[in-house]
Design a protein around this motif. Structure first.
Motif, PDB file in Angstrom:
ATOM      1  N   ILE A   1     -11.117   6.367  -2.864  1.00  0.00           N
ATOM      2  CA  ILE A   1     -12.202   5.882  -2.005  1.00  0.00           C
ATOM      3  C   ILE A   1     -11.737   5.887  -0.548  1.00  0.00           C
ATOM      4  O   ILE A   1     -10.706   5.286  -0.221  1.00  0.00           O
ATOM      5  N   PRO A   2     -12.451   6.552   0.351  1.00  0.00           N
ATOM      6  CA  PRO A   2     -12.027   6.600   1.761  1.00  0.00           C
ATOM      7  C   PRO A   2     -12.006   5.207   2.387  1.00  0.00           C
ATOM      8  O   PRO A   2     -12.836   4.351   2.067  1.00  0.00           O
ATOM      9  N   HIS A   3     -11.061   5.006   3.288  1.00  0.00           N
ATOM     10  CA  HIS A   3     -10.926   3.718   3.952  1.00  0.00           C
ATOM     11  C   HIS A   3     -12.206   3.321   4.681  1.00  0.00           C
ATOM     12  O   HIS A   3     -12.636   2.157   4.637  1.00  0.00           O
ATOM     13  N   GLU A   4     -12.858   4.284   5.333  1.00  0.00           N
ATOM     14  CA  GLU A   4     -14.044   3.969   6.118  1.00  0.00           C
ATOM     15  C   GLU A   4     -15.247   3.607   5.240  1.00  0.00           C
ATOM     16  O   GLU A   4     -16.251   3.069   5.733  1.00  0.00           O
ATOM     17  N   ALA A   5     -15.168   3.884   3.931  1.00  0.00           N
ATOM     18  CA  ALA A   5     -16.259   3.532   3.023  1.00  0.00           C
ATOM     19  C   ALA A   5     -16.137   2.107   2.499  1.00  0.00           C
ATOM     20  O   ALA A   5     -17.098   1.561   1.930  1.00  0.00           O
ATOM     21  N   MET A   6     -14.982   1.474   2.687  1.00  0.00           N
ATOM     22  CA  MET A   6     -14.741   0.170   2.081  1.00  0.00           C
ATOM     23  C   MET A   6     -15.564  -0.979   2.675  1.00  0.00           C
ATOM     24  O   MET A   6     -15.954  -1.889   1.938  1.00  0.00           O
ATOM     25  N   PRO A   7     -15.876  -1.007   3.991  1.00  0.00           N
ATOM     26  CA  PRO A   7     -16.681  -2.120   4.486  1.00  0.00           C
ATOM     27  C   PRO A   7     -18.011  -2.268   3.757  1.00  0.00           C
ATOM     28  O   PRO A   7     -18.421  -3.386   3.415  1.00  0.00           O
ATOM     29  N   ALA A   8     -18.696  -1.172   3.504  1.00  0.00           N
ATOM     30  CA  ALA A   8     -19.974  -1.233   2.782  1.00  0.00           C
ATOM     31  C   ALA A   8     -19.771  -1.763   1.366  1.00  0.00           C
ATOM     32  O   ALA A   8     -20.625  -2.493   0.837  1.00  0.00           O
ATOM     33  N   VAL A   9     -18.653  -1.399   0.747  1.00  0.00           N
ATOM     34  CA  VAL A   9     -18.353  -1.899  -0.596  1.00  0.00           C
ATOM     35  C   VAL A   9     -18.136  -3.410  -0.554  1.00  0.00           C
ATOM     36  O   VAL A   9     -18.705  -4.159  -1.355  1.00  0.00           O
ATOM     37  N   TYR A  10     -17.319  -3.879   0.389  1.00  0.00           N
ATOM     38  CA  TYR A  10     -17.057  -5.319   0.484  1.00  0.00           C
ATOM     39  C   TYR A  10     -18.338  -6.114   0.705  1.00  0.00           C
ATOM     40  O   TYR A  10     -18.532  -7.190   0.135  1.00  0.00           O
ATOM     41  N   ARG A  11     -19.228  -5.577   1.541  1.00  0.00           N
ATOM     42  CA  ARG A  11     -20.471  -6.300   1.842  1.00  0.00           C
ATOM     43  C   ARG A  11     -21.454  -6.278   0.681  1.00  0.00           C
ATOM     44  O   ARG A  11     -22.406  -7.071   0.653  1.00  0.00           O
ATOM     45  N   SER A  12     -21.230  -5.387  -0.282  1.00  0.00           N
ATOM     46  CA  SER A  12     -22.188  -5.213  -1.372  1.00  0.00           C
ATOM     47  C   SER A  12     -21.777  -5.904  -2.663  1.00  0.00           C
ATOM     48  O   SER A  12     -22.602  -6.044  -3.575  1.00  0.00           O
ATOM     49  N   VAL A  13     -20.520  -6.305  -2.785  1.00  0.00           N
ATOM     50  CA  VAL A  13     -20.068  -6.968  -4.011  1.00  0.00           C
ATOM     51  C   VAL A  13     -20.208  -8.479  -3.860  1.00  0.00           C
ATOM     52  O   VAL A  13     -20.358  -9.007  -2.752  1.00  0.00           O
ATOM     53  N   ASP A  14     -20.149  -9.181  -4.983  1.00  0.00           N
ATOM     54  CA  ASP A  14     -20.265 -10.635  -4.967  1.00  0.00           C
ATOM     55  C   ASP A  14     -18.916 -11.330  -4.850  1.00  0.00           C
ATOM     56  O   ASP A  14     -18.811 -12.395  -4.235  1.00  0.00           O
ATOM     57  N   VAL A  15     -17.892 -10.737  -5.456  1.00  0.00           N
ATOM     58  CA  VAL A  15     -16.557 -11.339  -5.449  1.00  0.00           C
ATOM     59  C   VAL A  15     -15.511 -10.233  -5.397  1.00  0.00           C
ATOM     60  O   VAL A  15     -15.646  -9.209  -6.080  1.00  0.00           O
ATOM     61  N   LEU A  16     -14.464 -10.421  -4.592  1.00  0.00           N
ATOM     62  CA  LEU A  16     -13.271  -9.574  -4.640  1.00  0.00           C
ATOM     63  C   LEU A  16     -12.176 -10.345  -5.358  1.00  0.00           C
ATOM     64  O   LEU A  16     -11.887 -11.498  -4.991  1.00  0.00           O
ATOM     65  N   VAL A  17     -11.560  -9.734  -6.367  1.00  0.00           N
ATOM     66  CA  VAL A  17     -10.438 -10.367  -7.051  1.00  0.00           C
ATOM     67  C   VAL A  17      -9.186  -9.532  -6.799  1.00  0.00           C
ATOM     68  O   VAL A  17      -9.209  -8.304  -6.927  1.00  0.00           O
ATOM     69  N   VAL A  18      -8.101 -10.208  -6.398  1.00  0.00           N
ATOM     70  CA  VAL A  18      -6.838  -9.532  -6.070  1.00  0.00           C
ATOM     71  C   VAL A  18      -5.713 -10.233  -6.832  1.00  0.00           C
ATOM     72  O   VAL A  18      -5.064 -11.136  -6.314  1.00  0.00           O
ATOM     73  N   PRO A  19      -5.449  -9.823  -8.074  1.00  0.00           N
ATOM     74  CA  PRO A  19      -4.424 -10.505  -8.886  1.00  0.00           C
ATOM     75  C   PRO A  19      -3.048  -9.859  -8.811  1.00  0.00           C
ATOM     76  O   PRO A  19      -2.299  -9.848  -9.787  1.00  0.00           O
ATOM     77  N   GLU A  20      -2.691  -9.297  -7.652  1.00  0.00           N
ATOM     78  CA  GLU A  20      -1.457  -8.534  -7.522  1.00  0.00           C
ATOM     79  C   GLU A  20      -0.226  -9.405  -7.793  1.00  0.00           C
ATOM     80  O   GLU A  20      -0.240 -10.622  -7.613  1.00  0.00           O
ATOM     81  N   TRP A  21       0.864  -8.727  -8.201  1.00  0.00           N
ATOM     82  CA  TRP A  21       2.101  -9.437  -8.516  1.00  0.00           C
ATOM     83  C   TRP A  21       2.796  -9.935  -7.262  1.00  0.00           C
ATOM     84  O   TRP A  21       3.477 -10.967  -7.282  1.00  0.00           O
ATOM     85  N   PHE A  22       2.688  -9.188  -6.182  1.00  0.00           N
ATOM     86  CA  PHE A  22       3.292  -9.600  -4.916  1.00  0.00           C
ATOM     87  C   PHE A  22       2.548  -8.927  -3.780  1.00  0.00           C
ATOM     88  O   PHE A  22       1.877  -7.916  -3.969  1.00  0.00           O
ATOM     89  N   GLY A  23       2.664  -9.499  -2.600  1.00  0.00           N
ATOM     90  CA  GLY A  23       2.032  -8.912  -1.433  1.00  0.00           C
ATOM     91  C   GLY A  23       2.381  -9.726  -0.204  1.00  0.00           C
ATOM     92  O   GLY A  23       1.999 -10.883  -0.102  1.00  0.00           O
ATOM     93  N   HIS A  24       3.146  -9.121   0.721  1.00  0.00           N
ATOM     94  CA  HIS A  24       3.515  -9.859   1.925  1.00  0.00           C
ATOM     95  C   HIS A  24       2.272 -10.310   2.678  1.00  0.00           C
ATOM     96  O   HIS A  24       2.211 -11.411   3.190  1.00  0.00           O
ATOM     97  N   TRP A  25       1.278  -9.452   2.765  1.00  0.00           N
ATOM     98  CA  TRP A  25       0.045  -9.826   3.452  1.00  0.00           C
ATOM     99  C   TRP A  25      -1.172  -9.375   2.646  1.00  0.00           C
ATOM    100  O   TRP A  25      -1.941 -10.167   2.168  1.00  0.00           O
ATOM    101  N   ASN A  26      -1.376  -8.107   2.462  1.00  0.00           N
ATOM    102  CA  ASN A  26      -2.500  -7.462   1.785  1.00  0.00           C
ATOM    103  C   ASN A  26      -3.706  -7.402   2.711  1.00  0.00           C
ATOM    104  O   ASN A  26      -4.509  -8.330   2.793  1.00  0.00           O
TER     105      ASN A  26
END
Length: 429
Positions: free
Chosen positions: A310-335
């Motif tokens: 998925i292109p980076h520039e397409a992600m804002p529309a995706v974020y605005r269209s979903v109800d919840v983002l879940v990020v269950p990563e094992w580690f991430g300094h920032w993300n």
């Protein structure tokens, strides 16, 4: 120091790192009229045309990138020396071209790789007798210590201990070499951990989270954006959508998002799970097939959509269209997925190991979960998905928090630390 030459060292081959971080920081420097050069471990196509020179150098001699779990010891030990040797001619040429026009040189290392290479280049410049001030600065977060801890749940203790000892040895060496520009970390948690695990004094560690491109990531939805999103991902108009976004590999832990989704399907019959990632190598395809098989085994395949590239520039529309983002990563300094989603007003459920989530939770903008506890993730997803009041509150807090995340502040911190260091003796001097 006045207007310096800034050389950003952003090497991704072993310890990862955010290419977007290096790109946005470099762009902000260019807008300030600061000459900038980026030394990177491999070209990143999502950067697009850059208004600054990007030099790609080989970082590992005659070897393919390998998973953290199987890295041979000598690969880690020789990495920084080899990188510095490859980068040296490019840095030397850039410095020579700016003698007389730039007021000093800032060698800025991003992540442990970049910091160690910058320190080696600094010594080479001093040995060459460059007639300019040379300063070191680093954005190293927690020197990979969180990553090593997270690996312990899946790797053998001897390997984890070996990598941990190596990291701390390099950190101590880097500290004694003298980082005249100080060290920047993304979170208060990372600052405290770094001070505890190394001999870096707290005053030399500055907390400054990465910025967000607010021109691209914002909460204003286009008129037909939601309809287009549902068409693109074959999601019914009445559906509630949960997004799990990140690289298609095991570190992002999409499996837990999938298992948690299966547990809430009975109570949330209109819910769909969208798993989005990038990458085109064999591991990505294999990992995606594994997720598809797991969805089928859990009997939720008809309500799961899995896409790559998925292109980076397409992600804002995706974020605005979903109800919840879940990020269950094992580690991430920032993300930056988390911070960019927050800027779009997305409700976020994220791992307690994610720096952006930890800071966002302090502002009540993120719901924190344990990525090793599927029930914890499932309960949080269900709570946010089924309660409009909770989602609205999270969205308001998310937007307010994300407004404070700017690349201008990140550059202010970097240049400010170097101004403070200007009256101090050069590193190693």
């Amino acid at each position: 120091m006045g207007v310096p030459l800034v050389v950003n060292f952003h090497l991704q081959e072993i310890w990862g790192g955010q290419p977007k971080y290096a790109d946005m920081l470099s762009r902000e420097l260019v807008e300030r009229g600061v000459s900038t050069l980026c030394i990177t471990g491999r070209p990143m196509p999502e950067w697009g045309p850059a208004p600054y020179p990007v030099i790609s150098v080989p970082t590992v001699p005659d070897r393919e990138q390998q998973p953290y779990e199987v890295l041979p010891k000598e690969l880690l030990w020789d990495h920084a020396d080899y990188c510095a040797m490859q980068a040296w001619p490019h840095v030397r040429g850039a410095v020579a071209a700016h003698i007389g026009s730039a007021d000093g040189v800032i060698l800025h290392g991003h992540s442990l790789d970049g910091a160690l290479v910058a320190a080696r280049i600094e010594r080479r410049l001093q040995s060459a007798g460059v007639p300019m001030q040379v300063r070191l600065a680093a954005t190293v977060h927690s020197l990979g210590i969180e990553k090593i801890r997270a690996m312990s749940v899946r790797s053998s203790p001897p390997l984890v201990n070996q990598l941990r000892r190596r990291l701390l040895l390099e950190a101590q060496h880097y500290t004694r070499a003298g980082c005249s520009g100080g060290v920047v970390v993304a979170t208060n948690f990372a600052r405290d951990l770094l001070a505890k695990e190394t001999d870096l004094p707290l005053p030399s560690i500055t907390v400054c989270p990465p910025g967000v491109d607010h021109q691209l990531f914002h909460p204003r939805r286009a008129p037909d954006e939601l309809e287009q999103f549902r068409n693109d991902f074959s999601v019914p108009a009445h559906a509630q959508v949960i997004l799990s976004s990140g690289r298609m590999d095991s570190t992002k832990n999409h499996e837990t998002a999938l298992r948690a989704f299966a547990r809430i399907r009975k109570d949330c019959p209109s819910a769909y799970l969208l798993i989005l990632g990038g990458g085109s190598n064999g591991e990505d395809h294999a990992y995606r097939r594994g997720l598809e098989s797991l969805a089928a085994m859990l009997c939720v395949g008809d309500h799961v959509r899995i896409r790559s590239g998925i292109p980076h520039e397409a992600m804002p529309a995706v974020y605005r269209s979903v109800d919840v983002l879940v990020v269950p990563e094992w580690f991430g300094h920032w993300n930056m997925t988390v911070s960019e989603a927050l800027a779009c007003g997305t409700s976020v459920v994220a791992s307690c190991h994610t720096g952006a989530a930890r800071d966002g939770a302090r502002m009540q903008a993120v719901v924190i979960v344990d990525p090793e506890d599927v029930d914890d993730v499932a309960n949080a997803m269900k709570h946010v998905l089924c309660d409009d009041t909770v989602r609205d509150r999270l969205a308001r807090q998310a937007i307010a928090y994300a407004r404070k995340l700017t690349w201008s502040r990140a550059v202010d911190v970097l240049l400010g630390q170097l101004r403070e260091a200007g009256s101090a003796p050069p590193a190693g001097g």
